[in-house]
Scaffold this motif. Structure first.
Motif, PDB file in Angstrom:
ATOM      1  N   ILE A  83       0.835  -1.200   0.000  1.00  0.00           N
ATOM      2  CA  ILE A  83       0.000   0.000   0.000  1.00  0.00           C
ATOM      3  C   ILE A  83       0.870   1.251   0.000  1.00  0.00           C
ATOM      4  O   ILE A  83       0.624   2.205  -0.755  1.00  0.00           O
ATOM      5  CB  ILE A  83      -0.946  -0.002   1.212  1.00  0.00           C
ATOM      6  N   ASN A  84       1.891   1.279   0.843  1.00  0.00           N
ATOM      7  CA  ASN A  84       2.776   2.446   0.916  1.00  0.00           C
ATOM      8  C   ASN A  84       3.468   2.699  -0.420  1.00  0.00           C
ATOM      9  O   ASN A  84       3.547   3.851  -0.885  1.00  0.00           O
ATOM     10  CB  ASN A  84       3.824   2.246   2.011  1.00  0.00           C
ATOM     11  N   VAL A  85       3.964   1.635  -1.043  1.00  0.00           N
ATOM     12  CA  VAL A  85       4.654   1.787  -2.327  1.00  0.00           C
ATOM     13  C   VAL A  85       3.677   2.244  -3.407  1.00  0.00           C
ATOM     14  O   VAL A  85       3.998   3.125  -4.220  1.00  0.00           O
ATOM     15  CB  VAL A  85       5.337   0.471  -2.731  1.00  0.00           C
ATOM     16  N   ALA A  90       1.569   6.607  -6.888  1.00  0.00           N
ATOM     17  CA  ALA A  90       0.394   7.413  -7.229  1.00  0.00           C
ATOM     18  C   ALA A  90       0.673   8.887  -6.998  1.00  0.00           C
ATOM     19  O   ALA A  90       0.242   9.748  -7.778  1.00  0.00           O
ATOM     20  CB  ALA A  90      -0.806   6.952  -6.407  1.00  0.00           C
ATOM     21  N   GLY A  91       1.410   9.190  -5.924  1.00  0.00           N
ATOM     22  CA  GLY A  91       1.773  10.578  -5.648  1.00  0.00           C
ATOM     23  C   GLY A  91       2.708  11.163  -6.696  1.00  0.00           C
ATOM     24  O   GLY A  91       2.655  12.347  -6.995  1.00  0.00           O
ATOM     25  N   LEU A  97      -2.271  14.510  -4.947  1.00  0.00           N
ATOM     26  CA  LEU A  97      -2.691  13.513  -3.969  1.00  0.00           C
ATOM     27  C   LEU A  97      -2.029  13.755  -2.624  1.00  0.00           C
ATOM     28  O   LEU A  97      -2.647  13.577  -1.569  1.00  0.00           O
ATOM     29  CB  LEU A  97      -2.350  12.116  -4.492  1.00  0.00           C
ATOM     30  N   VAL A  98      -0.764  14.154  -2.658  1.00  0.00           N
ATOM     31  CA  VAL A  98      -0.040  14.440  -1.418  1.00  0.00           C
ATOM     32  C   VAL A  98      -0.698  15.603  -0.687  1.00  0.00           C
ATOM     33  O   VAL A  98      -0.806  15.616   0.538  1.00  0.00           O
ATOM     34  CB  VAL A  98       1.443  14.748  -1.715  1.00  0.00           C
ATOM     35  N   VAL A  99      -1.158  16.582  -1.465  1.00  0.00           N
ATOM     36  CA  VAL A  99      -1.823  17.741  -0.866  1.00  0.00           C
ATOM     37  C   VAL A  99      -3.118  17.323  -0.195  1.00  0.00           C
ATOM     38  O   VAL A  99      -3.444  17.773   0.910  1.00  0.00           O
ATOM     39  CB  VAL A  99      -2.108  18.805  -1.952  1.00  0.00           C
ATOM     40  N   GLN A 100      -3.874  16.440  -0.847  1.00  0.00           N
ATOM     41  CA  GLN A 100      -5.182  16.067  -0.343  1.00  0.00           C
ATOM     42  C   GLN A 100      -5.133  15.084   0.825  1.00  0.00           C
ATOM     43  O   GLN A 100      -6.078  15.010   1.606  1.00  0.00           O
ATOM     44  CB  GLN A 100      -6.013  15.452  -1.476  1.00  0.00           C
ATOM     45  N   LEU A 101      -4.039  14.332   0.950  1.00  0.00           N
ATOM     46  CA  LEU A 101      -3.971  13.284   1.965  1.00  0.00           C
ATOM     47  C   LEU A 101      -2.966  13.545   3.078  1.00  0.00           C
ATOM     48  O   LEU A 101      -2.988  12.879   4.108  1.00  0.00           O
ATOM     49  CB  LEU A 101      -3.642  11.934   1.310  1.00  0.00           C
ATOM     50  N   HIS A 133       4.615   9.278   1.224  1.00  0.00           N
ATOM     51  CA  HIS A 133       6.046   9.595   1.214  1.00  0.00           C
ATOM     52  C   HIS A 133       6.323  10.450  -0.021  1.00  0.00           C
ATOM     53  O   HIS A 133       5.671  10.279  -1.056  1.00  0.00           O
ATOM     54  CB  HIS A 133       6.895   8.318   1.169  1.00  0.00           C
ATOM     55  N   VAL A 134       7.290  11.346   0.085  1.00  0.00           N
ATOM     56  CA  VAL A 134       7.551  12.256  -1.026  1.00  0.00           C
ATOM     57  C   VAL A 134       8.949  12.115  -1.610  1.00  0.00           C
ATOM     58  O   VAL A 134       9.249  12.726  -2.627  1.00  0.00           O
ATOM     59  CB  VAL A 134       7.317  13.723  -0.600  1.00  0.00           C
ATOM     60  N   GLU A 135       9.813  11.338  -0.963  1.00  0.00           N
ATOM     61  CA  GLU A 135      11.171  11.154  -1.469  1.00  0.00           C
ATOM     62  C   GLU A 135      11.495   9.656  -1.548  1.00  0.00           C
ATOM     63  O   GLU A 135      10.990   8.852  -0.779  1.00  0.00           O
ATOM     64  CB  GLU A 135      12.187  11.831  -0.531  1.00  0.00           C
ATOM     65  N   TRP A 136      12.377   9.300  -2.492  1.00  0.00           N
ATOM     66  CA  TRP A 136      12.778   7.907  -2.655  1.00  0.00           C
ATOM     67  C   TRP A 136      13.438   7.359  -1.388  1.00  0.00           C
ATOM     68  O   TRP A 136      13.139   6.248  -0.944  1.00  0.00           O
ATOM     69  CB  TRP A 136      13.740   7.771  -3.843  1.00  0.00           C
TER      70      TRP A 136
END
Length: 291
Positions: A83-85, A90-91, A97-101, A133-136
């Motif tokens: 799910i996280n991956v 998706a982000g 999506l990052v903004v909304q969640l 998450h926003v970075e690798w």
């Protein structure tokens, strides 16, 4: 006190353990131990005494916390990683999506547009932010930690109880972030929930009378990485880490405190309810302050 090294699990020789099967007396680790009427048994002894191997759930082999022993003892951990991956990719495809969640304290300007935060009613962010998450480096490091810490804990607790620890730890982490962070500070990441798994692991090690130094060293090291800046480029939410650690330890105590079988479910799920209400109280307190 005997300072000799403990024997290794007969199925996982690299894992030291002080627990033995009550039937064959072979050493077994948390992943292999199955609760019996007295002590713990190994998987082979349980299968050997189960007849057909298709017993009703009421008579199924149990983990140390009372959960049903699953064929794949790390399935929930694998699903959580998946799910996280999936959300991470998706982000990348849809940055909005990052903004909304993501977790935000209240109405702020972020990513070029207005976003409503928790104090304006979007309380789902307290949990959805745990899967963002926003970075690798962020997703990779957290998923490695989730696999290393979460897998053995899931095997020891069982799927449902393990998932409860994870989700409540994530909620507790978000609650402390919301309470103590600036209202316009965006926060994302699974590290709060993972710290919760670490807190429950400390309780598990204590419950099984394992050598505590390796676990304590891991906790201290992760807290040092939380509070000591390295280069200044990365901002770590200490509120999420501390909130998750405390929450996970509290839920772990409820899950692993020795209790009579007939009262076990009441103690375990009652602890979960109390922890949830404590987190909700912190959230309501902060919301009242911000509105």
């Amino acid at each position: 006190m005997d300072t000799d090294r403990l024997p290794g699990c007969y199925r996982h020789p690299d894992r030291d353990t002080g627990i033995t099967c009550t039937r064959c007396e072979r050493p077994i680790c948390p992943e292999c131990m199955i609760s019996a009427s007295v002590g713990f048994q190994c998987p082979e002894c349980v299968r050997g005494g189960s007849g057909t191997g298709h017993r009703p759930t009421a008579n199924a082999a149990r983990t140390i916390a009372g959960g049903v022993v699953a064929e794949d003892p790390q399935l929930v951990t694998k699903i959580l990683i998946g799910i996280n991956v999936a959300v991470f990719f998706a982000g990348l495809l849809a940055p909005g999506l990052v903004v909304q969640l993501g977790l935000l304290g209240r109405y702020v300007e972020y990513f070029g547009g207005p976003v409503q935060g928790v104090s304006t009613g979007e309380y789902y962010r307290l949990l959805t932010s745990v899967f963002l998450h926003v970075e690798w480096w962020h997703i990779i490091s957290n998923m490695i930690a989730l696999w290393v810490i979460g897998g053995p804990l899931e095997a020891a607790l069982g799927r449902t109880r393990y998932l409860a620890v994870y989700l409540l730890s994530g909620l507790g982490a978000s609650a402390l972030v919301y309470l103590l962070s600036a209202p316009n500070a965006p926060t994302v990441g699974a590290s709060g929930a993972i710290f919760g798994l670490l807190g429950a692991t400390v309780v598990l090690a204590r419950r099984l009378r394992y050598e505590m130094r390796p676990v304590i060293i891991m906790v201290v090291l992760m807290l040092v990485l939380t509070f000591v800046p390295f280069g200044g480029a990365v901002r770590v939410s200490w509120q999420a880490h501390v909130g998750g650690l405390i929450t996970g330890a509290l839920v772990g105590l409820g899950m692993l405190t020795p209790t009579a079988a007939k009262h076990r479910a009441l103690v375990q799920w009652g602890t979960c309810a109390v922890v949830f209400l404590l987190a909700a109280a912190l959230i309501m307190l902060r919301t009242a302050e911000l509105t």
